[in-house]
Write a protein that holds these residues in place. Structure first.
Motif, PDB file in Angstrom:
ATOM      1  N   UNK A   1     -15.094  -1.668  10.793  1.00  0.00           N
ATOM      2  CA  UNK A   1     -15.994  -0.527  10.698  1.00  0.00           C
ATOM      3  C   UNK A   1     -15.914   0.328  11.960  1.00  0.00           C
ATOM      4  N   UNK A   2     -15.748   1.622  11.768  1.00  0.00           N
ATOM      5  CA  UNK A   2     -15.712   2.543  12.894  1.00  0.00           C
ATOM      6  C   UNK A   2     -14.328   2.752  13.481  1.00  0.00           C
ATOM      7  N   UNK A   3     -13.317   2.030  12.965  1.00  0.00           N
ATOM      8  CA  UNK A   3     -11.965   2.195  13.490  1.00  0.00           C
ATOM      9  C   UNK A   3     -11.190   3.181  12.620  1.00  0.00           C
ATOM     10  N   UNK A   4     -10.385   3.990  13.245  1.00  0.00           N
ATOM     11  CA  UNK A   4      -9.606   5.003  12.541  1.00  0.00           C
ATOM     12  C   UNK A   4      -8.515   4.345  11.712  1.00  0.00           C
TER      13      UNK A   4
ATOM     14  N   UNK B   1      -9.550  14.832   9.321  1.00  0.00           N
ATOM     15  CA  UNK B   1     -10.602  15.517   8.583  1.00  0.00           C
ATOM     16  C   UNK B   1     -11.201  14.624   7.497  1.00  0.00           C
ATOM     17  N   UNK B   2     -10.330  13.958   6.712  1.00  0.00           N
ATOM     18  CA  UNK B   2     -10.817  13.089   5.629  1.00  0.00           C
ATOM     19  C   UNK B   2     -11.504  11.850   6.183  1.00  0.00           C
TER      20      UNK B   2
ATOM     21  N   UNK C   1     -17.010   6.470  -4.062  1.00  0.00           N
ATOM     22  CA  UNK C   1     -15.700   6.934  -4.529  1.00  0.00           C
ATOM     23  C   UNK C   1     -14.662   6.864  -3.414  1.00  0.00           C
ATOM     24  N   UNK C   2     -15.079   7.211  -2.193  1.00  0.00           N
ATOM     25  CA  UNK C   2     -14.159   7.145  -1.066  1.00  0.00           C
ATOM     26  C   UNK C   2     -13.736   5.723  -0.753  1.00  0.00           C
TER      27      UNK C   2
ATOM     28  N   UNK D   1      -1.551  -5.868   1.368  1.00  0.00           N
ATOM     29  CA  UNK D   1      -2.710  -6.071   2.233  1.00  0.00           C
ATOM     30  C   UNK D   1      -3.876  -6.621   1.408  1.00  0.00           C
ATOM     31  N   UNK D   2      -4.567  -7.679   1.896  1.00  0.00           N
ATOM     32  CA  UNK D   2      -5.726  -8.184   1.170  1.00  0.00           C
ATOM     33  C   UNK D   2      -6.758  -7.075   0.939  1.00  0.00           C
ATOM     34  N   UNK D   3      -7.304  -7.023  -0.250  1.00  0.00           N
ATOM     35  CA  UNK D   3      -8.289  -6.006  -0.572  1.00  0.00           C
ATOM     36  C   UNK D   3      -7.758  -4.886  -1.436  1.00  0.00           C
ATOM     37  N   UNK D   4      -6.420  -4.775  -1.575  1.00  0.00           N
ATOM     38  CA  UNK D   4      -5.862  -3.714  -2.421  1.00  0.00           C
ATOM     39  C   UNK D   4      -6.347  -3.877  -3.856  1.00  0.00           C
ATOM     40  N   UNK D   5      -6.731  -2.760  -4.495  1.00  0.00           N
ATOM     41  CA  UNK D   5      -7.146  -2.777  -5.888  1.00  0.00           C
ATOM     42  C   UNK D   5      -6.320  -1.778  -6.683  1.00  0.00           C
ATOM     43  N   UNK D   6      -6.195  -2.034  -7.980  1.00  0.00           N
ATOM     44  CA  UNK D   6      -5.492  -1.132  -8.889  1.00  0.00           C
ATOM     45  C   UNK D   6      -6.524  -0.465  -9.789  1.00  0.00           C
ATOM     46  N   UNK D   7      -6.589   0.866  -9.738  1.00  0.00           N
ATOM     47  CA  UNK D   7      -7.585   1.575 -10.537  1.00  0.00           C
ATOM     48  C   UNK D   7      -6.969   2.658 -11.415  1.00  0.00           C
ATOM     49  N   UNK D   8      -5.648   2.837 -11.349  1.00  0.00           N
ATOM     50  CA  UNK D   8      -4.977   3.758 -12.244  1.00  0.00           C
ATOM     51  C   UNK D   8      -5.236   5.225 -11.931  1.00  0.00           C
ATOM     52  N   UNK D   9      -5.252   6.048 -12.985  1.00  0.00           N
ATOM     53  CA  UNK D   9      -5.316   7.495 -12.822  1.00  0.00           C
ATOM     54  C   UNK D   9      -6.636   7.987 -12.252  1.00  0.00           C
ATOM     55  N   UNK D  10      -7.692   7.172 -12.336  1.00  0.00           N
ATOM     56  CA  UNK D  10      -8.988   7.596 -11.797  1.00  0.00           C
ATOM     57  C   UNK D  10      -8.932   7.803 -10.284  1.00  0.00           C
ATOM     58  N   UNK D  11      -7.892   7.294  -9.656  1.00  0.00           N
ATOM     59  CA  UNK D  11      -7.748   7.434  -8.206  1.00  0.00           C
ATOM     60  C   UNK D  11      -7.776   8.904  -7.789  1.00  0.00           C
ATOM     61  N   UNK D  12      -7.125   9.776  -8.546  1.00  0.00           N
ATOM     62  CA  UNK D  12      -7.109  11.196  -8.209  1.00  0.00           C
ATOM     63  C   UNK D  12      -8.513  11.797  -8.305  1.00  0.00           C
ATOM     64  N   UNK D  13      -9.286  11.374  -9.282  1.00  0.00           N
ATOM     65  CA  UNK D  13     -10.661  11.855  -9.407  1.00  0.00           C
ATOM     66  C   UNK D  13     -11.505  11.395  -8.230  1.00  0.00           C
ATOM     67  N   UNK D  14     -11.326  10.149  -7.805  1.00  0.00           N
ATOM     68  CA  UNK D  14     -12.073   9.618  -6.666  1.00  0.00           C
ATOM     69  C   UNK D  14     -11.770  10.416  -5.400  1.00  0.00           C
ATOM     70  N   UNK D  15     -10.497  10.755  -5.214  1.00  0.00           N
ATOM     71  CA  UNK D  15     -10.090  11.525  -4.036  1.00  0.00           C
ATOM     72  C   UNK D  15     -10.756  12.898  -4.041  1.00  0.00           C
ATOM     73  N   UNK D  16     -10.770  13.554  -5.209  1.00  0.00           N
ATOM     74  CA  UNK D  16     -11.363  14.883  -5.302  1.00  0.00           C
ATOM     75  C   UNK D  16     -12.866  14.839  -5.041  1.00  0.00           C
ATOM     76  N   UNK D  17     -13.539  13.808  -5.544  1.00  0.00           N
ATOM     77  CA  UNK D  17     -14.987  13.697  -5.383  1.00  0.00           C
ATOM     78  C   UNK D  17     -15.359  13.467  -3.925  1.00  0.00           C
ATOM     79  N   UNK D  18     -14.652  12.565  -3.254  1.00  0.00           N
ATOM     80  CA  UNK D  18     -15.021  12.210  -1.880  1.00  0.00           C
ATOM     81  C   UNK D  18     -14.531  13.219  -0.858  1.00  0.00           C
TER      82      UNK D  18
END
Length: 230
Positions: A15-18, A26-27, A80-81, A93-110
């Motif tokens: 937490x707090x690390x770039x 910016x993101x 979403x972010x 990397x541990x923690x990777x998830x597969x969410x399919x095409x919704x990924x683009x929507x999540x990016x736009x929302x956040x």
């Protein structure tokens, strides 16, 4: 402590690390601002009494607990972010998830402030394992990275943060009955979070993890004792 529920892996919090190479400055700043708002909200909600832990037989009081936010959808954009982040890291990397095409929507929302699609919504559920394990709302909490599965007949992702489980519906077929209609947060200032005994089962493996990492936790939280040496 970060617990990766999908793999059982544990690590120290970043937490707090770039996130070098994953987010531009910016993101990273946008997600960081949402994260700060989310943590402040959860810190406030942790102080809401949802049961009895002393002075008689322990009890949990299930139901909906009202709260208000100054602006709608901040927690939705934060969630979403987080999902976008864990779907974007290297699959090794541990923690990777597969969410399919919704990924683009999540990016736009956040990151682009886009409208939140009908397929996405969020609700909060009090993590009763955390509630029972930590007496003081200001104490150290664990963070469980996102998992993805079906809940209430809909595709849902969830992760644990600050004593709560954050559920994100990522399904085109409408709201899931896994939460009451009044618990879904999109577009609302007057909100509710859920208290249900089922939350103990969601993070049941955390108890074992706390035991494995007692030495590290003892350095952060005096209530934890180091493991006994034989």
């Amino acid at each position: 402590m970060i617990v990766f529920n999908e793999t059982g892996y544990k690590s120290a919090s970043r937490t707090g690390r770039y996130e070098r190479g994953l987010l531009c400055a910016s993101c990273d700043g946008k997600l960081g601002a949402y994260e700060d708002s989310a943590l402040q909200l959860l810190r406030r909600l942790r102080c809401v009494r949802v049961g009895r832990k002393s002075g008689g037989k322990p009890a949990i009081f299930p139901g909906l607990y009202p709260f208000r936010v100054p602006a709608p959808d901040v927690l939705v954009r934060f969630a979403c972010g987080i999902l976008w982040k864990y779907s974007s890291i290297d699959p090794s990397i541990p923690g990777h998830i597969k969410i399919g095409e919704v990924k683009e929507q999540l990016e736009a929302v956040c990151f682009r402030g886009g409208p939140i699609p009908a397929s996405i919504d969020v609700f909060l559920e009090r993590d009763l394992f955390a509630y029972l394990a930590f007496e003081d709302p200001k104490e150290v909490y664990f963070y469980a990275t996102p998992s993805v599965n079906r809940r209430g007949g809909r595709r849902v992702a969830w992760f644990s943060l600050g004593g709560f489980i954050i559920y994100v519906r990522i399904d085109d077929d409408g709201p899931s009955d896994y939460a009451p209609k009044r618990a879904w947060l999109k577009g609302k200032k007057a909100c509710n979070f859920v208290v249900s005994p089922r939350s103990i089962m969601v993070n049941r493996d955390i108890a074992r993890s706390v035991g494995y990492t007692a030495d590290d936790l003892a350095k952060l939280n005096k209530r934890f004792a180091p493991r006994a040496r034989l």
